[in-house]
Write a protein that holds these residues in place. Structure first.
Motif, PDB file in Angstrom:
ATOM      1  N   ILE A  43       1.004   7.853   4.255  1.00 33.09           N
ATOM      2  CA  ILE A  43       2.335   8.473   4.246  1.00 33.09           C
ATOM      3  C   ILE A  43       2.234   9.738   3.409  1.00 33.09           C
ATOM      4  CG2 ILE A  43       4.797   8.099   3.816  1.00 33.09           C
ATOM      5  CD1 ILE A  43       4.005   5.070   3.464  1.00 33.09           C
ATOM      6  N   PHE A  44       2.633  10.855   3.969  1.00 32.27           N
ATOM      7  CA  PHE A  44       2.481  12.136   3.291  1.00 32.27           C
ATOM      8  C   PHE A  44       3.748  12.565   2.550  1.00 32.27           C
ATOM      9  CE2 PHE A  44      -0.628  12.341   6.762  1.00 32.27           C
ATOM     10  CZ  PHE A  44      -1.764  12.605   6.019  1.00 32.27           C
ATOM     11  N   ALA A  45       3.534  13.370   1.518  1.00 23.72           N
ATOM     12  CA  ALA A  45       4.573  14.110   0.793  1.00 23.72           C
ATOM     13  C   ALA A  45       5.559  13.213   0.050  1.00 23.72           C
ATOM     14  CB  ALA A  45       5.288  15.078   1.726  1.00 23.72           C
ATOM     15  N   GLU A  46       6.755  13.752  -0.157  1.00 28.02           N
ATOM     16  CA  GLU A  46       7.784  13.103  -0.963  1.00 28.02           C
ATOM     17  C   GLU A  46       8.217  11.759  -0.372  1.00 28.02           C
ATOM     18  OE1 GLU A  46      12.279  14.136  -2.606  1.00 28.02           O
ATOM     19  OE2 GLU A  46      11.129  15.678  -1.563  1.00 28.02           O
ATOM     20  N   ARG A  47       8.160  11.649   0.945  1.00 25.77           N
ATOM     21  CA  ARG A  47       8.550  10.394   1.598  1.00 25.77           C
ATOM     22  C   ARG A  47       7.704   9.229   1.082  1.00 25.77           C
ATOM     23  NH1 ARG A  47       8.629   9.165   8.064  1.00 25.77           N
ATOM     24  NH2 ARG A  47      10.049   7.406   7.947  1.00 25.77           N
ATOM     25  N   GLY A  48       6.411   9.447   0.968  1.00 29.47           N
ATOM     26  CA  GLY A  48       5.523   8.402   0.463  1.00 29.47           C
ATOM     27  C   GLY A  48       5.799   8.064  -0.986  1.00 29.47           C
ATOM     28  N   GLU A  49       6.080   9.074  -1.796  1.00 28.56           N
ATOM     29  CA  GLU A  49       6.392   8.836  -3.214  1.00 28.56           C
ATOM     30  C   GLU A  49       7.662   7.999  -3.356  1.00 28.56           C
ATOM     31  OE1 GLU A  49       4.815  12.391  -5.932  1.00 28.56           O
ATOM     32  OE2 GLU A  49       6.273  13.057  -4.416  1.00 28.56           O
ATOM     33  N   LYS A  50       8.658   8.265  -2.513  1.00 26.07           N
ATOM     34  CA  LYS A  50       9.915   7.524  -2.588  1.00 26.07           C
ATOM     35  C   LYS A  50       9.776   6.099  -2.053  1.00 26.07           C
ATOM     36  CE  LYS A  50      13.067  11.416  -2.595  1.00 26.07           C
ATOM     37  NZ  LYS A  50      14.193  12.085  -1.921  1.00 26.07           N
ATOM     38  N   LEU A  51       8.906   5.910  -1.054  1.00 25.70           N
ATOM     39  CA  LEU A  51       8.719   4.579  -0.481  1.00 25.70           C
ATOM     40  C   LEU A  51       7.801   3.691  -1.324  1.00 25.70           C
ATOM     41  CD1 LEU A  51       8.368   5.395   3.315  1.00 25.70           C
ATOM     42  CD2 LEU A  51      10.066   3.891   2.283  1.00 25.70           C
ATOM     43  N   ALA A  52       6.894   4.288  -2.082  1.00 27.22           N
ATOM     44  CA  ALA A  52       5.875   3.532  -2.813  1.00 27.22           C
ATOM     45  C   ALA A  52       6.411   2.375  -3.651  1.00 27.22           C
ATOM     46  CB  ALA A  52       5.031   4.471  -3.672  1.00 27.22           C
ATOM     47  N   PRO A  53       7.507   2.529  -4.400  1.00 24.64           N
ATOM     48  CA  PRO A  53       8.003   1.390  -5.190  1.00 24.64           C
ATOM     49  C   PRO A  53       8.480   0.207  -4.342  1.00 24.64           C
ATOM     50  CG  PRO A  53       8.984   3.454  -5.949  1.00 24.64           C
ATOM     51  CD  PRO A  53       8.261   3.751  -4.681  1.00 24.64           C
ATOM     52  N   HIS A  54       8.724   0.446  -3.045  1.00 28.11           N
ATOM     53  CA  HIS A  54       9.224  -0.597  -2.151  1.00 28.11           C
ATOM     54  C   HIS A  54       8.113  -1.220  -1.306  1.00 28.11           C
ATOM     55  CE1 HIS A  54      13.207   0.769  -3.249  1.00 28.11           C
ATOM     56  NE2 HIS A  54      12.786   2.004  -3.009  1.00 28.11           N
ATOM     57  N   ILE A  55       6.920  -0.645  -1.362  1.00 27.97           N
ATOM     58  CA  ILE A  55       5.789  -1.154  -0.593  1.00 27.97           C
ATOM     59  C   ILE A  55       4.926  -1.971  -1.542  1.00 27.97           C
ATOM     60  CG2 ILE A  55       3.764  -0.528   0.752  1.00 27.97           C
ATOM     61  CD1 ILE A  55       5.252   1.986   1.647  1.00 27.97           C
ATOM     62  N   LEU A  56       5.182  -3.282  -1.541  1.00 28.57           N
ATOM     63  CA  LEU A  56       4.520  -4.185  -2.465  1.00 28.57           C
ATOM     64  C   LEU A  56       3.724  -5.235  -1.698  1.00 28.57           C
ATOM     65  CD1 LEU A  56       7.530  -4.729  -4.887  1.00 28.57           C
ATOM     66  CD2 LEU A  56       5.611  -3.138  -5.158  1.00 28.57           C
ATOM     67  N   LYS A  57       2.631  -5.679  -2.283  1.00 31.29           N
ATOM     68  CA  LYS A  57       1.769  -6.684  -1.660  1.00 31.29           C
ATOM     69  C   LYS A  57       2.617  -7.869  -1.198  1.00 31.29           C
ATOM     70  CE  LYS A  57      -2.292  -9.501  -2.367  1.00 31.29           C
ATOM     71  NZ  LYS A  57      -3.424  -9.809  -3.251  1.00 31.29           N
ATOM     72  N   GLY A  58       2.414  -8.270   0.058  1.00 36.20           N
ATOM     73  CA  GLY A  58       3.143  -9.396   0.627  1.00 36.20           C
ATOM     74  C   GLY A  58       4.410  -9.005   1.343  1.00 36.20           C
ATOM     75  N   GLY A  59       4.901  -7.778   1.124  1.00 33.43           N
ATOM     76  CA  GLY A  59       6.102  -7.317   1.805  1.00 33.43           C
ATOM     77  C   GLY A  59       5.827  -7.129   3.286  1.00 33.43           C
ATOM     78  N   LYS A  60       6.830  -7.338   4.093  1.00 30.85           N
ATOM     79  CA  LYS A  60       6.682  -7.244   5.541  1.00 30.85           C
ATOM     80  C   LYS A  60       7.351  -5.982   6.053  1.00 30.85           C
ATOM     81  CE  LYS A  60       7.408 -10.035   9.672  1.00 30.85           C
ATOM     82  NZ  LYS A  60       7.978 -11.298  10.180  1.00 30.85           N
ATOM     83  N   ALA A  61       6.739  -5.355   7.062  1.00 33.35           N
ATOM     84  CA  ALA A  61       7.299  -4.132   7.632  1.00 33.35           C
ATOM     85  C   ALA A  61       6.816  -3.946   9.061  1.00 33.35           C
ATOM     86  CB  ALA A  61       6.893  -2.922   6.812  1.00 33.35           C
ATOM     87  N   THR A  62       7.613  -3.207   9.825  1.00 39.23           N
ATOM     88  CA  THR A  62       7.187  -2.728  11.131  1.00 39.23           C
ATOM     89  C   THR A  62       6.930  -1.241  10.973  1.00 39.23           C
ATOM     90  OG1 THR A  62       8.467  -4.404  12.294  1.00 39.23           O
ATOM     91  CG2 THR A  62       7.837  -2.449  13.557  1.00 39.23           C
ATOM     92  N   ILE A  63       5.738  -0.822  11.367  1.00 39.44           N
ATOM     93  CA  ILE A  63       5.285   0.551  11.148  1.00 39.44           C
ATOM     94  C   ILE A  63       4.971   1.207  12.488  1.00 39.44           C
ATOM     95  CG2 ILE A  63       3.472   1.967  10.086  1.00 39.44           C
ATOM     96  CD1 ILE A  63       3.185  -0.393   8.035  1.00 39.44           C
ATOM     97  N   THR A  64       5.402   2.434  12.649  1.00 40.43           N
ATOM     98  CA  THR A  64       5.084   3.239  13.821  1.00 40.43           C
ATOM     99  C   THR A  64       4.383   4.499  13.339  1.00 40.43           C
ATOM    100  OG1 THR A  64       7.010   2.423  15.016  1.00 40.43           O
ATOM    101  CG2 THR A  64       6.030   4.463  15.828  1.00 40.43           C
ATOM    102  N   GLY A  65       3.305   4.860  14.020  1.00 45.78           N
ATOM    103  CA  GLY A  65       2.592   6.064  13.629  1.00 45.78           C
ATOM    104  C   GLY A  65       1.503   6.437  14.601  1.00 45.78           C
ATOM    105  N   GLU A  66       0.745   7.427  14.203  1.00 44.39           N
ATOM    106  CA  GLU A  66      -0.340   7.949  15.016  1.00 44.39           C
ATOM    107  C   GLU A  66      -1.651   7.309  14.580  1.00 44.39           C
ATOM    108  OE1 GLU A  66      -2.684  12.191  15.447  1.00 44.39           O
ATOM    109  OE2 GLU A  66      -0.540  12.222  15.027  1.00 44.39           O
ATOM    110  N   LEU A  67      -2.393   6.743  15.520  1.00 46.25           N
ATOM    111  CA  LEU A  67      -3.671   6.119  15.228  1.00 46.25           C
ATOM    112  C   LEU A  67      -4.735   7.197  15.039  1.00 46.25           C
ATOM    113  CD1 LEU A  67      -5.313   3.476  15.018  1.00 46.25           C
ATOM    114  CD2 LEU A  67      -5.778   3.730  17.463  1.00 46.25           C
TER     115      LEU A  67
END
Length: 130
Positions: free
Chosen positions: A49-73
């Motif tokens: 995750i690039f830029a400020e978006r990643g910095e803001k999301l980082a505190p919410h991305i914790l080991k064991g947390g579940k998410a659906t992710i869309t992106g470019e392979l």
């Protein structure tokens, strides 16, 4: 078109690093399972995750947390200890965080009042191989 969508639990807490130019790059390793039964296999991908978006999301991305992710392979080739290796990465476009991370010893169900939060599905899909 190069779009990948998958649901996973984070294998670690997010890590924020900065480039020499000061741009933030947030990464998190995630398991992706394929197959079933004795043919089940787990591969690991790195979500970037690039830029400020990643910095803001980082505190919410914790080991064991579940998410659906869309992106470019993206498959990146690199050399390690004289051997060529491949790294599988997903350059994140969108993320949907799904509840709190599981803690050791907790059940797989979210804490609550015991009431169903959505419609009940009586269909047993355990015999479907995918």
């Amino acid at each position: 078109m190069n779009i990948l969508t998958f649901t996973t639990r984070f294998g670690q807490d997010a890590q924020v690093r900065h480039t020499a130019a000061g741009n933030a790059v947030t990464t998190v390793r995630c398991p992706v399972e394929s197959g079933y039964g004795s043919n089940k296999h787990t591969s690991w991908v790195t979500v970037v995750i690039f830029a400020e978006r990643g910095e803001k999301l980082a505190p919410h991305i914790l080991k064991g947390g579940k998410a659906t992710i869309t992106g470019e392979l993206k498959i990146r080739e690199f050399e390690s200890n004289g051997a060529k290796r491949l790294a599988v990465e997903v350059l994140m476009r969108d993320i949907e965080l799904q509840g709190e991370p599981r803690q050791a010893g907790q059940s797989h169900e979210p804490a609550g009042t015991g009431q169903q939060s959505g419609p009940v599905d009586d269909f047993d899909d355990s015999s479907i191989p995918f």
